[in-house]
Scaffold this motif. Structure first.
Motif, mmCIF file in Angstrom:
data_model
loop_
_atom_site.group_PDB
_atom_site.id
_atom_site.type_symbol
_atom_site.label_atom_id
_atom_site.label_comp_id
_atom_site.label_asym_id
_atom_site.label_seq_id
_atom_site.Cartn_x
_atom_site.Cartn_y
_atom_site.Cartn_z
ATOM 1 N N ASP A 30 110.856 -3.225 -37.218
ATOM 2 C CA ASP A 30 111.047 -2.541 -35.940
ATOM 3 C C ASP A 30 109.813 -2.688 -35.048
ATOM 4 O O ASP A 30 109.936 -2.875 -33.833
ATOM 5 C CB ASP A 30 111.397 -1.066 -36.152
ATOM 6 N N GLN A 31 108.627 -2.612 -35.645
ATOM 7 C CA GLN A 31 107.404 -2.812 -34.865
ATOM 8 C C GLN A 31 107.371 -4.219 -34.265
ATOM 9 O O GLN A 31 106.994 -4.388 -33.097
ATOM 10 C CB GLN A 31 106.155 -2.584 -35.733
ATOM 11 N N GLU A 32 107.774 -5.216 -35.027
ATOM 12 C CA GLU A 32 107.789 -6.596 -34.529
ATOM 13 C C GLU A 32 108.786 -6.739 -33.384
ATOM 14 O O GLU A 32 108.500 -7.415 -32.387
ATOM 15 C CB GLU A 32 108.118 -7.593 -35.652
ATOM 16 N N THR A 33 109.940 -6.104 -33.508
ATOM 17 C CA THR A 33 110.938 -6.166 -32.431
ATOM 18 C C THR A 33 110.382 -5.537 -31.169
ATOM 19 O O THR A 33 110.494 -6.107 -30.072
ATOM 20 C CB THR A 33 112.245 -5.459 -32.857
ATOM 21 N N LEU A 34 109.750 -4.365 -31.307
ATOM 22 C CA LEU A 34 109.185 -3.681 -30.139
ATOM 23 C C LEU A 34 108.090 -4.530 -29.497
ATOM 24 O O LEU A 34 108.042 -4.666 -28.266
ATOM 25 C CB LEU A 34 108.662 -2.295 -30.527
ATOM 26 N N LYS A 35 107.224 -5.127 -30.320
ATOM 27 C CA LYS A 35 106.176 -6.007 -29.785
ATOM 28 C C LYS A 35 106.787 -7.173 -29.015
ATOM 29 O O LYS A 35 106.291 -7.563 -27.958
ATOM 30 C CB LYS A 35 105.313 -6.579 -30.923
ATOM 31 N N SER A 36 107.876 -7.742 -29.549
ATOM 32 C CA SER A 36 108.486 -8.897 -28.893
ATOM 33 C C SER A 36 109.125 -8.512 -27.551
ATOM 34 O O SER A 36 109.136 -9.308 -26.618
ATOM 35 C CB SER A 36 109.495 -9.589 -29.812
ATOM 36 N N LEU A 37 109.636 -7.273 -27.446
ATOM 37 C CA LEU A 37 110.182 -6.810 -26.166
ATOM 38 C C LEU A 37 109.076 -6.737 -25.115
ATOM 39 O O LEU A 37 109.257 -7.198 -23.982
ATOM 40 C CB LEU A 37 110.849 -5.437 -26.327
ATOM 41 N N LEU A 38 107.939 -6.171 -25.494
ATOM 42 C CA LEU A 38 106.830 -6.074 -24.550
ATOM 43 C C LEU A 38 106.298 -7.468 -24.208
ATOM 44 O O LEU A 38 105.985 -7.751 -23.048
ATOM 45 C CB LEU A 38 105.706 -5.187 -25.116
ATOM 46 N N GLU A 39 106.229 -8.334 -25.197
ATOM 47 C CA GLU A 39 105.766 -9.702 -24.963
ATOM 48 C C GLU A 39 106.679 -10.415 -23.969
ATOM 49 O O GLU A 39 106.228 -11.149 -23.101
ATOM 50 C CB GLU A 39 105.730 -10.464 -26.293
ATOM 51 N N TYR A 40 107.990 -10.160 -24.074
ATOM 52 C CA TYR A 40 108.914 -10.793 -23.118
ATOM 53 C C TYR A 40 108.577 -10.383 -21.689
ATOM 54 O O TYR A 40 108.438 -11.245 -20.818
ATOM 55 C CB TYR A 40 110.384 -10.453 -23.408
ATOM 56 N N VAL A 41 108.456 -9.064 -21.417
ATOM 57 C CA VAL A 41 108.196 -8.657 -20.025
ATOM 58 C C VAL A 41 106.853 -9.179 -19.543
ATOM 59 O O VAL A 41 106.739 -9.601 -18.400
ATOM 60 C CB VAL A 41 108.381 -7.138 -19.765
ATOM 61 N N LYS A 42 105.854 -9.188 -20.416
ATOM 62 C CA LYS A 42 104.541 -9.749 -20.022
ATOM 63 C C LYS A 42 104.675 -11.229 -19.666
ATOM 64 O O LYS A 42 104.245 -11.663 -18.600
ATOM 65 C CB LYS A 42 103.531 -9.614 -21.170
ATOM 66 N N ASN A 43 105.260 -12.003 -20.572
ATOM 67 C CA ASN A 43 105.401 -13.444 -20.350
ATOM 68 C C ASN A 43 106.271 -13.752 -19.142
ATOM 69 O O ASN A 43 105.994 -14.691 -18.397
ATOM 70 C CB ASN A 43 105.976 -14.134 -21.592
ATOM 71 N N SER A 44 107.322 -12.950 -18.935
ATOM 72 C CA SER A 44 108.245 -13.218 -17.823
ATOM 73 C C SER A 44 107.583 -12.976 -16.477
ATOM 74 O O SER A 44 108.015 -13.517 -15.462
ATOM 75 C CB SER A 44 109.504 -12.361 -17.948
ATOM 76 N N GLN A 45 106.502 -12.185 -16.460
ATOM 77 C CA GLN A 45 105.790 -11.894 -15.213
ATOM 78 C C GLN A 45 104.654 -12.880 -14.955
ATOM 79 O O GLN A 45 104.031 -12.840 -13.902
ATOM 80 C CB GLN A 45 105.267 -10.460 -15.237
ATOM 81 N N ASP A 46 104.385 -13.749 -15.907
ATOM 82 C CA ASP A 46 103.369 -14.786 -15.760
ATOM 83 C C ASP A 46 104.095 -16.057 -15.308
ATOM 84 O O ASP A 46 104.840 -16.647 -16.100
ATOM 85 C CB ASP A 46 102.673 -15.007 -17.109
ATOM 86 N N PRO A 47 103.911 -16.465 -14.033
ATOM 87 C CA PRO A 47 104.696 -17.594 -13.507
ATOM 88 C C PRO A 47 104.625 -18.862 -14.373
ATOM 89 O O PRO A 47 105.636 -19.541 -14.544
ATOM 90 C CB PRO A 47 104.082 -17.847 -12.123
ATOM 91 N N GLU A 48 103.448 -19.141 -14.929
ATOM 92 C CA GLU A 48 103.297 -20.336 -15.761
ATOM 93 C C GLU A 48 104.120 -20.229 -17.049
ATOM 94 O O GLU A 48 104.869 -21.140 -17.412
ATOM 95 C CB GLU A 48 101.815 -20.536 -16.095
#
Length: 184
Positions: A30-48
């Motif tokens: 569950d911790q890994e899933t939660l981390k991956s959700l946050l990683e998605y929003v971070k990465n999606s906001q980085d244009p590169e």
């Protein structure tokens, strides 16, 4: 890493389920899933990174959107003061809210909805949210404006509700009485 192909689209039955509570303390999975959700929003906001990994920009995501029917979400958005609000929570709940409402003048969008759905989505202008962080520690957040709207949108996902369920079907742009219009 979550990509657009991991995000399920409207019509998928998981998006209409009430997600299950996460056991606290959270499991490593569950911790890994939660981390991956946050990683998605971070990465999606980085244009590169968004271009490299073909990510649609988002400011919030909930576990049901990746076909995991558990109560977890991540948001990353700036408030009206320009401060970054970055949160990933298990079992978030709105424990209080303002009487006053708010809505985004541009309407809301969703990573699970591949079409524009015009209309105003009434939300509470201020909310207090309780939930557990990645380590299982209880947190209380007082939010207003856009961050409050994003949290309500993502918590709706945990309850099987889509943003367009709130739009007035007969008159999508009917002014919402005593509500604050937020430009985004």
């Amino acid at each position: 890493m979550i990509t657009m192909s991991d995000i399920i689209r409207e019509g998928h039955p998981t998006l209409r389920e009430v997600a299950k509570e996460v056991k606290i303390p959270p499991s490593l999975e569950d911790q890994e899933t939660l981390k991956s959700l946050l990683e998605y929003v971070k990465n999606s906001q980085d244009p590169e990174k968004a271009a490299t990994f073909n990510l649609r920009p988002g400011i919030g995501i909930a576990a049901p959107q990746i076909d995991v029917s558990k109560r977890m979400l991540a948001i990353r958005v700036t408030n009206e003061k320009g401060e970054l609000i970055e949160e990933a929570l298990f079992n978030p709940k709105v424990i209080s809210h303002s009487v006053e409402q708010a809505y985004l003048t541009s309407g809301e969008g969703c990573l699970s909805v591949d079409r524009d759905v015009p209309g105003f989505v009434p939300r509470y202008r201020k909310v207090t949210v309780k939930g557990f962080d990645i380590n299982g520690q209880l947190k209380t957040l007082k939010l207003r404006g856009l961050p409050a709207i994003v949290f309500q949108h993502e918590i709706d996902h945990l309850n099987g509700i889509m943003f367009y369920d709130h739009i007035n079907q007969k008159d999508p742009f009917k002014p919402i009485e005593n509500a604050v219009a937020i430009d985004r």
